[in-house]
Write an enzyme that holds these catalytic residues in place. Structure first.
Site, PDB file in Angstrom:
ATOM      1  N   LYS A  20     -29.169  23.071 -17.810  1.00 37.57           N
ATOM      2  CA  LYS A  20     -29.994  24.030 -16.915  1.00 37.57           C
ATOM      3  C   LYS A  20     -29.860  25.121 -17.472  1.00 37.57           C
ATOM      4  CE  LYS A  20     -27.060  22.533 -13.549  1.00 37.57           C
ATOM      5  NZ  LYS A  20     -26.117  21.663 -14.264  1.00 37.57           N
ATOM      6  N   ARG A  73     -19.235  23.627 -25.940  1.00 37.71           N
ATOM      7  CA  ARG A  73     -20.058  24.686 -25.696  1.00 37.71           C
ATOM      8  C   ARG A  73     -19.266  26.361 -25.779  1.00 37.71           C
ATOM      9  NH1 ARG A  73     -22.364  25.162 -19.794  1.00 37.71           N
ATOM     10  NH2 ARG A  73     -20.193  24.910 -18.803  1.00 37.71           N
TER      11      ARG A  73
HETATM   12  P1  AP5 Z   1     -22.103  26.233 -13.071  1.00 38.28           P
HETATM   13  O1  AP5 Z   1     -21.807  27.545 -13.977  1.00 38.28           O
HETATM   14  O2  AP5 Z   1     -23.331  26.047 -12.169  1.00 38.28           O
HETATM   15  O3  AP5 Z   1     -21.799  25.054 -13.831  1.00 38.28           O
HETATM   16  P2  AP5 Z   1     -22.506  23.758 -14.178  1.00 38.28           P
HETATM   17  O4  AP5 Z   1     -23.574  23.239 -12.938  1.00 38.28           O
HETATM   18  O5  AP5 Z   1     -21.395  22.783 -13.981  1.00 38.28           O
HETATM   19  O6  AP5 Z   1     -23.407  23.678 -15.356  1.00 38.28           O
HETATM   20  P3  AP5 Z   1     -23.111  24.234 -16.855  1.00 38.28           P
HETATM   21  O7  AP5 Z   1     -23.088  25.787 -16.736  1.00 38.28           O
HETATM   22  O8  AP5 Z   1     -21.787  23.644 -16.846  1.00 38.28           O
HETATM   23  O9  AP5 Z   1     -24.460  23.304 -17.408  1.00 38.28           O
HETATM   24  P4  AP5 Z   1     -25.653  23.387 -17.664  1.00 38.28           P
HETATM   25  O10 AP5 Z   1     -26.499  22.448 -17.266  1.00 38.28           O
HETATM   26  O11 AP5 Z   1     -25.985  24.874 -17.542  1.00 38.28           O
HETATM   27  O12 AP5 Z   1     -25.818  23.277 -19.281  1.00 38.28           O
HETATM   28  P5  AP5 Z   1     -25.793  24.344 -20.507  1.00 38.28           P
HETATM   29  O13 AP5 Z   1     -27.256  24.685 -20.627  1.00 38.28           O
HETATM   30  O14 AP5 Z   1     -24.925  25.405 -20.600  1.00 38.28           O
HETATM   31  O15 AP5 Z   1     -20.796  26.236 -11.979  1.00 38.28           O
HETATM   32  C1  AP5 Z   1     -19.456  26.372 -12.232  1.00 38.28           C
HETATM   33  C2  AP5 Z   1     -18.569  26.338 -10.923  1.00 38.28           C
HETATM   34  O16 AP5 Z   1     -19.202  27.530 -10.168  1.00 38.28           O
HETATM   35  C3  AP5 Z   1     -18.857  25.048 -10.409  1.00 38.28           C
HETATM   36  O17 AP5 Z   1     -17.896  24.117 -10.709  1.00 38.28           O
HETATM   37  C4  AP5 Z   1     -18.500  25.536  -8.847  1.00 38.28           C
HETATM   38  O18 AP5 Z   1     -16.997  25.902  -8.720  1.00 38.28           O
HETATM   39  C5  AP5 Z   1     -19.143  26.766  -8.979  1.00 38.28           C
HETATM   40  N1  AP5 Z   1     -20.328  26.828  -8.292  1.00 38.28           N
HETATM   41  C6  AP5 Z   1     -21.445  27.214  -9.129  1.00 38.28           C
HETATM   42  N2  AP5 Z   1     -22.637  26.824  -8.132  1.00 38.28           N
HETATM   43  C7  AP5 Z   1     -22.219  26.658  -6.919  1.00 38.28           C
HETATM   44  C8  AP5 Z   1     -22.635  26.095  -5.604  1.00 38.28           C
HETATM   45  N3  AP5 Z   1     -24.041  26.192  -5.662  1.00 38.28           N
HETATM   46  N4  AP5 Z   1     -21.931  25.813  -4.645  1.00 38.28           N
HETATM   47  C9  AP5 Z   1     -20.670  25.714  -4.854  1.00 38.28           C
HETATM   48  N5  AP5 Z   1     -20.031  25.988  -5.933  1.00 38.28           N
HETATM   49  C10 AP5 Z   1     -20.896  26.384  -6.983  1.00 38.28           C
HETATM   50  O19 AP5 Z   1     -25.597  23.531 -21.716  1.00 38.28           O
HETATM   51  C11 AP5 Z   1     -24.239  22.835 -21.944  1.00 38.28           C
HETATM   52  C12 AP5 Z   1     -23.858  22.762 -23.396  1.00 38.28           C
HETATM   53  O20 AP5 Z   1     -24.860  21.650 -24.118  1.00 38.28           O
HETATM   54  C13 AP5 Z   1     -24.244  24.013 -24.135  1.00 38.28           C
HETATM   55  O21 AP5 Z   1     -23.198  24.051 -25.328  1.00 38.28           O
HETATM   56  C14 AP5 Z   1     -25.763  23.917 -24.740  1.00 38.28           C
HETATM   57  O22 AP5 Z   1     -25.827  24.684 -25.967  1.00 38.28           O
HETATM   58  C15 AP5 Z   1     -25.933  22.546 -25.113  1.00 38.28           C
HETATM   59  N6  AP5 Z   1     -27.114  22.097 -24.878  1.00 38.28           N
HETATM   60  C16 AP5 Z   1     -28.152  22.247 -23.785  1.00 38.28           C
HETATM   61  N7  AP5 Z   1     -29.112  21.676 -24.117  1.00 38.28           N
HETATM   62  C17 AP5 Z   1     -29.138  20.858 -25.241  1.00 38.28           C
HETATM   63  C18 AP5 Z   1     -29.790  19.491 -25.667  1.00 38.28           C
HETATM   64  N8  AP5 Z   1     -31.203  19.447 -25.200  1.00 38.28           N
HETATM   65  N9  AP5 Z   1     -29.485  19.056 -26.630  1.00 38.28           N
HETATM   66  C19 AP5 Z   1     -28.141  19.428 -27.187  1.00 38.28           C
HETATM   67  N10 AP5 Z   1     -27.486  20.206 -26.811  1.00 38.28           N
HETATM   68  C20 AP5 Z   1     -27.829  20.988 -25.633  1.00 38.28           C
END
Ligand code: AP5
Length: 210
Positions: free
Chosen positions: A15, A127
């Site tokens: 995302k 990541r």
């Molecule tokens: P948050 O930071 O929102 O974490 P998340 O939803 O768990 O999402 P991520 O940032 O881990 O993943 P992403 O989907 O953005 O993936 P990314 O692009 O980085 O939240 C963290 C914490 O905050 C929560 O646990 C909670 O405690 C709190 N929180 C946040 N919002 C909240 C809410 N609304 N309510 C309550 N609590 C809240 O990609 C991941 C990896 O994969 C990267 O290394 C990337 O380079 C790689 N990648 C991406 N796309 C591809 C692809 N197509 N192919 C291969 N690799 C890829």
């Protein structure tokens, strides 16, 4: 007419990566509650102090804290926005509907990132993020040009504290229990995309839907 798009999906589904691409290429503004919370933790604000323990354990921060945070942010932005990681519960989604209505906006689309738990673990354990400009990398799938250094600003990359396998699995469980019910809440206008595809393929799919 300004657009409001919600990105829904498990942790590590891509995302943030896709939000950054839409920001760079199409001028959308990314609003990531995770980034806002990490900033608050870093600055040790009252919100950050309250949120830290929930985040470290992979649990959701309480709805009322998140809703106040997003309310302030939404009122400052008049452009096209991507809501990345918000809403994450049904009460948050209901609050968002009210906030947007008060601003004369509405949700124009919800993109669901479809990915398995094992793929999420692979992605998140590799990541790396830039603590300065927020650019996201992966040591295998999307490495920086120079080892562990941000391509954009030259800062040393870091690993997020919640990207340890036991916390990743907890976050996935929390997603299944508390966030996945939103798929039904948004059933009339949700579009599911295959998030396991290559980053550019996922981007093309999203822009074709938008
Ligand atoms: P948050 O930071 O929102 O974490 P998340 O939803 O768990 O999402 P991520 O940032 O881990 O993943 P992403 O989907 O953005 O993936 P990314 O692009 O980085 O939240 C963290 C914490 O905050 C929560 O646990 C909670 O405690 C709190 N929180 C946040 N919002 C909240 C809410 N609304 N309510 C309550 N609590 C809240 O990609 C991941 C990896 O994969 C990267 O290394 C990337 O380079 C790689 N990648 C991406 N796309 C591809 C692809 N197509 N192919 C291969 N690799 C890829």
């Amino acid at each position: 007419m300004v657009k409001t798009i919600v990105f829904l999906g498990p942790p590590g589904a891509g995302k943030g990566t896709q939000s950054q691409l839409l920001q760079e290429r199409l001028g959308f503004i990314q609003i990531s509650t995770g980034d806002l919370l990490r900033e608050a933790v870093k600055n040790q604000t009252p919100l950050g102090i309250k949120a830290k323990s929930y985040m470290d354990e992979g649990k959701l921060v309480p709805d009322e804290l998140i809703i106040d945070l997003i309310k302030e942010k939404l009122s400052q932005i008049g452009n096209n926005i991507i809501l990345d990681g918000f809403p994450r519960t049904v009460p948050q989604a209901k609050a968002l509907d009210n906030l947007l209505a008060n601003l004369g906006r509405k949700i124009d689309g919800v993109i669901l990132f479809d990915i398995t738990e094992d793929e999420v673990v692979k992605r998140l354990s590799g990541r790396r993020v830039c603590p300065s400009c927020g650019t996201v990398y992966h040591i295998i799938y999307n490495p920086p040009r120079e080892d562990e250094i941000c391509d954009k600003c030259g800062t040393k990359l870091i690993q997020r504290e919640d990207d340890r396998e036991e916390v990743i699995r907890k976050r996935f469980e929390v997603y299944r229990d508390q966030t996945a019910p939103l798929i039904d809440y948004y059933k009339d206008y949700i579009v599911k995309i295959d998030a396991t595809a290559d980053k550019e393929e996922v981007y093309n799919k999203i822009t074709s839907v938008l």
